[in-house]
Design a protein around this motif. Structure first.
Motif, PDB file in Angstrom:
ATOM      1  N   ALA A  47      -5.280  -0.852  -6.386  1.00 24.95           N
ATOM      2  CA  ALA A  47      -6.444  -0.603  -7.251  1.00 24.95           C
ATOM      3  C   ALA A  47      -6.948   0.832  -7.147  1.00 24.95           C
ATOM      4  CB  ALA A  47      -7.563  -1.577  -6.883  1.00 24.95           C
ATOM      5  N   GLY A  48      -6.330   1.646  -6.290  1.00 30.35           N
ATOM      6  CA  GLY A  48      -6.764   3.028  -6.144  1.00 30.35           C
ATOM      7  C   GLY A  48      -7.847   3.232  -5.105  1.00 30.35           C
ATOM      8  N   ASN A  49      -8.104   2.219  -4.273  1.00 31.19           N
ATOM      9  CA  ASN A  49      -9.038   2.388  -3.155  1.00 31.19           C
ATOM     10  C   ASN A  49      -8.303   3.013  -1.982  1.00 31.19           C
ATOM     11  OD1 ASN A  49     -11.239   0.867  -4.471  1.00 31.19           O
ATOM     12  ND2 ASN A  49      -9.873  -0.882  -4.170  1.00 31.19           N
ATOM     13  N   TYR A  50      -8.980   3.854  -1.235  1.00 33.72           N
ATOM     14  CA  TYR A  50      -8.327   4.484  -0.086  1.00 33.72           C
ATOM     15  C   TYR A  50      -9.104   4.184   1.190  1.00 33.72           C
ATOM     16  CZ  TYR A  50     -11.817   8.304  -0.247  1.00 33.72           C
ATOM     17  OH  TYR A  50     -12.986   9.030  -0.230  1.00 33.72           O
ATOM     18  N   TYR A  51      -8.356   4.132   2.307  1.00 34.73           N
ATOM     19  CA  TYR A  51      -8.938   3.740   3.594  1.00 34.73           C
ATOM     20  C   TYR A  51      -8.390   4.647   4.692  1.00 34.73           C
ATOM     21  CZ  TYR A  51      -9.749  -0.501   0.882  1.00 34.73           C
ATOM     22  OH  TYR A  51     -10.119  -1.386  -0.097  1.00 34.73           O
ATOM     23  N   PHE A  52      -9.280   5.122   5.561  1.00 32.17           N
ATOM     24  CA  PHE A  52      -8.873   5.959   6.676  1.00 32.17           C
ATOM     25  C   PHE A  52      -7.951   5.193   7.617  1.00 32.17           C
ATOM     26  CE2 PHE A  52      -9.596   6.971  11.173  1.00 32.17           C
ATOM     27  CZ  PHE A  52      -9.079   8.256  11.212  1.00 32.17           C
ATOM     28  N   MET A  53      -6.920   5.878   8.111  1.00 31.83           N
ATOM     29  CA  MET A  53      -5.994   5.261   9.054  1.00 31.83           C
ATOM     30  C   MET A  53      -6.020   5.987  10.398  1.00 31.83           C
ATOM     31  SD  MET A  53      -2.079   4.059   8.360  1.00 31.83           S
ATOM     32  CE  MET A  53      -1.539   5.656   7.798  1.00 31.83           C
ATOM     33  N   GLU A  54      -5.734   7.298  10.416  1.00 29.90           N
ATOM     34  CA  GLU A  54      -5.741   8.038  11.670  1.00 29.90           C
ATOM     35  C   GLU A  54      -5.723   9.531  11.409  1.00 29.90           C
ATOM     36  OE1 GLU A  54      -2.250   6.531  13.595  1.00 29.90           O
ATOM     37  OE2 GLU A  54      -0.982   8.140  12.823  1.00 29.90           O
ATOM     38  N   VAL A  55      -5.938  10.310  12.479  1.00 26.12           N
ATOM     39  CA  VAL A  55      -5.840  11.765  12.424  1.00 26.12           C
ATOM     40  C   VAL A  55      -4.732  12.201  13.371  1.00 26.12           C
ATOM     41  CG1 VAL A  55      -7.015  13.976  12.796  1.00 26.12           C
ATOM     42  CG2 VAL A  55      -8.317  12.008  11.946  1.00 26.12           C
ATOM     43  N   ASN A  56      -3.858  13.068  12.876  1.00 25.33           N
ATOM     44  CA  ASN A  56      -2.834  13.670  13.728  1.00 25.33           C
ATOM     45  C   ASN A  56      -3.268  15.082  14.094  1.00 25.33           C
ATOM     46  OD1 ASN A  56      -0.587  11.961  11.684  1.00 25.33           O
ATOM     47  ND2 ASN A  56      -0.822  11.520  13.836  1.00 25.33           N
ATOM     48  N   CYS A  57      -3.444  15.322  15.393  1.00 22.00           N
ATOM     49  CA  CYS A  57      -4.008  16.588  15.877  1.00 22.00           C
ATOM     50  C   CYS A  57      -2.924  17.614  16.176  1.00 22.00           C
ATOM     51  CB  CYS A  57      -4.854  16.333  17.124  1.00 22.00           C
ATOM     52  SG  CYS A  57      -6.237  15.207  16.856  1.00 22.00           S
ATOM     53  N   GLY A 109      -8.915  11.995 -10.000  1.00 23.29           N
ATOM     54  CA  GLY A 109      -9.990  12.330  -9.067  1.00 23.29           C
ATOM     55  C   GLY A 109      -9.791  11.817  -7.659  1.00 23.29           C
ATOM     56  N   LEU A 110      -8.820  10.901  -7.445  1.00 18.99           N
ATOM     57  CA  LEU A 110      -8.671  10.302  -6.120  1.00 18.99           C
ATOM     58  C   LEU A 110      -8.211  11.331  -5.086  1.00 18.99           C
ATOM     59  CD1 LEU A 110      -8.694   7.900  -4.209  1.00 18.99           C
ATOM     60  CD2 LEU A 110      -6.382   7.319  -4.995  1.00 18.99           C
ATOM     61  N   ALA A 111      -7.258  12.177  -5.449  1.00 16.34           N
ATOM     62  CA  ALA A 111      -6.751  13.166  -4.494  1.00 16.34           C
ATOM     63  C   ALA A 111      -7.870  14.090  -4.016  1.00 16.34           C
ATOM     64  CB  ALA A 111      -5.622  13.981  -5.125  1.00 16.34           C
ATOM     65  N   GLU A 112      -8.721  14.507  -4.927  1.00 13.85           N
ATOM     66  CA  GLU A 112      -9.807  15.411  -4.529  1.00 13.85           C
ATOM     67  C   GLU A 112     -10.833  14.687  -3.659  1.00 13.85           C
ATOM     68  OE1 GLU A 112     -11.890  18.621  -3.746  1.00 13.85           O
ATOM     69  OE2 GLU A 112      -9.926  18.592  -4.732  1.00 13.85           O
ATOM     70  N   ARG A 113     -11.123  13.420  -3.970  1.00 14.16           N
ATOM     71  CA  ARG A 113     -12.047  12.663  -3.124  1.00 14.16           C
ATOM     72  C   ARG A 113     -11.486  12.488  -1.720  1.00 14.16           C
ATOM     73  NH1 ARG A 113     -12.331   9.452  -7.726  1.00 14.16           N
ATOM     74  NH2 ARG A 113     -11.284   7.670  -6.735  1.00 14.16           N
ATOM     75  N   MET A 114     -10.198  12.188  -1.631  1.00 13.57           N
ATOM     76  CA  MET A 114      -9.568  12.048  -0.319  1.00 13.57           C
ATOM     77  C   MET A 114      -9.601  13.378   0.432  1.00 13.57           C
ATOM     78  SD  MET A 114      -6.290   9.676  -1.333  1.00 13.57           S
ATOM     79  CE  MET A 114      -5.591   9.734   0.290  1.00 13.57           C
ATOM     80  N   GLY A 115      -9.351  14.474  -0.273  1.00 15.52           N
ATOM     81  CA  GLY A 115      -9.384  15.785   0.360  1.00 15.52           C
ATOM     82  C   GLY A 115     -10.748  16.113   0.927  1.00 15.52           C
ATOM     83  N   ARG A 116     -11.791  15.839   0.147  1.00 11.56           N
ATOM     84  CA  ARG A 116     -13.156  16.110   0.630  1.00 11.56           C
ATOM     85  C   ARG A 116     -13.486  15.219   1.819  1.00 11.56           C
ATOM     86  NH1 ARG A 116     -14.536  16.193  -4.982  1.00 11.56           N
ATOM     87  NH2 ARG A 116     -15.445  14.117  -4.766  1.00 11.56           N
ATOM     88  N   SER A 117     -13.083  13.949   1.756  1.00 11.27           N
ATOM     89  CA  SER A 117     -13.335  13.034   2.869  1.00 11.27           C
ATOM     90  C   SER A 117     -12.648  13.518   4.134  1.00 11.27           C
ATOM     91  CB  SER A 117     -12.823  11.627   2.526  1.00 11.27           C
ATOM     92  OG  SER A 117     -13.595  11.018   1.517  1.00 11.27           O
ATOM     93  N   ALA A 140       0.832  -1.203   0.000  1.00 13.55           N
ATOM     94  CA  ALA A 140       0.000   0.000   0.000  1.00 13.55           C
ATOM     95  C   ALA A 140       0.865   1.250   0.000  1.00 13.55           C
ATOM     96  CB  ALA A 140      -0.914  -0.001   1.215  1.00 13.55           C
ATOM     97  N   ARG A 141       0.249   2.350  -0.360  1.00 12.43           N
ATOM     98  CA  ARG A 141       0.889   3.655  -0.236  1.00 12.43           C
ATOM     99  C   ARG A 141       0.275   4.399   0.940  1.00 12.43           C
ATOM    100  NH1 ARG A 141       0.599   6.429  -6.033  1.00 12.43           N
ATOM    101  NH2 ARG A 141       1.644   8.096  -4.880  1.00 12.43           N
ATOM    102  N   HIS A 142       1.104   5.187   1.598  1.00 15.54           N
ATOM    103  CA  HIS A 142       0.667   6.002   2.728  1.00 15.54           C
ATOM    104  C   HIS A 142       0.512   7.431   2.215  1.00 15.54           C
ATOM    105  CE1 HIS A 142       1.378   7.128   7.233  1.00 15.54           C
ATOM    106  NE2 HIS A 142       0.589   7.992   6.638  1.00 15.54           N
ATOM    107  N   VAL A 143      -0.734   7.873   2.131  1.00 15.91           N
ATOM    108  CA  VAL A 143      -1.032   9.206   1.607  1.00 15.91           C
ATOM    109  C   VAL A 143      -1.846   9.961   2.647  1.00 15.91           C
ATOM    110  CG1 VAL A 143      -2.099  10.544  -0.263  1.00 15.91           C
ATOM    111  CG2 VAL A 143      -1.010   8.336  -0.763  1.00 15.91           C
ATOM    112  N   GLU A 144      -1.439  11.175   2.957  1.00 18.06           N
ATOM    113  CA  GLU A 144      -2.120  11.963   3.982  1.00 18.06           C
ATOM    114  C   GLU A 144      -2.583  13.299   3.416  1.00 18.06           C
ATOM    115  OE1 GLU A 144       1.017  12.090   6.855  1.00 18.06           O
ATOM    116  OE2 GLU A 144       1.839  13.969   6.061  1.00 18.06           O
TER     117      GLU A 144
END
Length: 451
Positions: free
Chosen positions: A280-290, A249-257, A205-209
């Protein structure tokens, strides 16, 4: 606006905050341990207060000492940087009780998002996709049964964890019971909280934030995404923005999410929502850094927005002042972390006396560092010495510029080992150059496998 900000941190991030405060006309207080009494931020800040001995637990993690320093100096706000007290709800509550503004999200939001299990529940409610796993704490037998149901490999994570610590990959059912108990024991030791959860582990997987900013008036935006896939032991070494080769379109979908998720939580300030992206280009939430991230400079380089200044403005009650359609990402930026570590010895820390420190320069090269010739690298803290950040109109240009910058970088001394040469090797790897790499790249280079 604040009159005086106390910087409750050390090293490059403390210096970074002090510089922005000076540009904003805000006075600063540097707190420091005995080991850091001659540090760069102590020299730059308007005032400095020694808060304890070298050990972090008795200085930078000593909330009472930090708040006493704020009271003595009349600081009306505290910037916690990253690490140390930056994601402590108890410290946020203590600041509020003391009448000092913590530059970060509210304590209750920090508590909910800092707990990985409650964050997963909240993000699921906001509609963010999750990997199969648990939302509630599990006992060993139930956890083992769920792992068998999900399918291996799985990853066990500390609910209160962070910074790449308190997690373990399990590749088969027979190894699960021991790994589960070991992760719980590690979580208890590191975080004082033995709760763990598990989720399906994505191979390759890739780690994208996504960087987000939210004001106290209900508005939120994202500032694009960063690829942080080059890691060792789940800790980042190289980051870049924008993330290369994402499906359209994936980056924008992730940004909106990401924005939807943090607004659902009532977030205020700068934060980062982290995702895993599969082949396959599916993305999954991992965590939030506050908090502010170590890698925030790459976002600053492609957007032109000073994230520290935005943190301070938001904490002072100002609205964002711009909407999502007014934010644009230009060119490509890459950051390399120069750590005092020996890559040939499993990245063991290598503290020592720095004899030579000559950072690179030239067009569109930025170096965030607190180090100088004669600097004694302390063994008590994180091993980060410097961050080298470059910008170019495109990714190929940024890769070439980074290679040039790292080749120029001179840092040496007795017993001083750094990650510089290893990072150059990573940057030259065909999968890195073609942006087909994943979080497994470093292990592949070292001939290892996760877990």
């Amino acid at each position: 606006m604040f009159d005086k900000v106390l910087i409750a941190n050390r090293g490059e991030i403390a210096l970074r905050v002090a510089r922005t405060c000076r540009e904003m006309g805000v006075r600063t207080v540097a707190v420091h341990s005995v080991a850091d009494r001659d540090s760069a931020v102590v020299r730059l800040a308007d005032e400095a207060v020694q808060i304890g001995p070298a050990a972090a637990k008795r200085s930078y993690l000593n909330a009472a000492a930090v708040l006493t320093a704020a009271e003595l100096t009349g600081a009306d706000a505290i910037h916690p940087g990253y690490g140390f007290l930056s994601e402590s709800p108890d410290f946020a509550d203590a600041c509020r009780a003391a009448g000092v503004t913590l530059i970060g999200p509210p304590a209750d939001v920090m508590a909910e998002l800092g707990d990985k299990q409650s964050a997963r529940t909240l993000m699921a409610k906001a509609g963010l996709p999750l990997l199969p796993g648990s939302l509630d704490p599990l006992e060993p037998d139930a956890a083992h049964a769920l792992a068998d149901q999900i399918g291996y490999p799985v990853i066990i994570k500390a609910a209160a964890g962070g910074g790449g610590r308190g997690m373990q990959v399990v590749r088969d059912s027979s190894a699960f019971p021991h790994a589960f108990q070991e992760t719980r024991a590690t979580a208890r030791m590191l975080f004082g909280d033995s709760r763990v959860y598990l989720e399906r582990y994505l191979e390759g997987a890739r780690h994208v934030e996504v960087q987000v900013l939210c004001d106290g008036h209900g508005a939120g935006v994202h500032l694009g995404e960063r690829d942080c896939s080059v890691q060792r032991r789940h800790q980042k070494l190289i980051e870049e923005s924008p993330a290369p080769r994402l499906p359209d379109g994936l980056a924008e979908r992730m940004g909106r999410s990401a924005v939807d998720g943090v607004l659902e939580a009532g977030y205020v300030g700068a934060g980062t929502v982290e995702f895993l992206v599969d082949a396959a280009g599916n993305y999954y939430f991992m965590e939030v850094n506050c908090r502010i991230q170590v890698e925030h400079p790459v976002t600053e380089m492609v957007t032109g927005i000073d994230l520290i200044a935005e943190q301070i403005r938001i904490a002072a009650g100002a609205p964002l002042g711009y909407t999502q359609d007014q934010i644009s990402v230009r060119g490509a930026a890459i950051e390399c972390r120069i750590n005092a570590e020996d890559p040939t010895a499993e990245f063991a820390p290598a503290p020592g006396m720095v004899a030579e420190f000559t950072p690179p320069g030239g067009p569109f090269v930025r170096v965030d560092s607190h180090v100088h010739a004669g600097y004694q690298i302390p063994p008590h803290y994180d091993s980060l010495l410097a961050k080298v950040i470059v910008w170019a109109p495109d990714r190929d240009g940024a890769l070439a510029r980074m290679q040039r910058a790292l080749a120029e970088f001179r840092i040496s001394g007795a017993r001083v080992e750094t990650t510089r040469d290893f990072l150059r090797e990573v940057l030259d790897h065909p999968r890195m150059r073609s942006a087909t790499h994943s979080t497994a790249l470093v292990d592949e280079l070292l001939g290892k496998q996760d877990g």
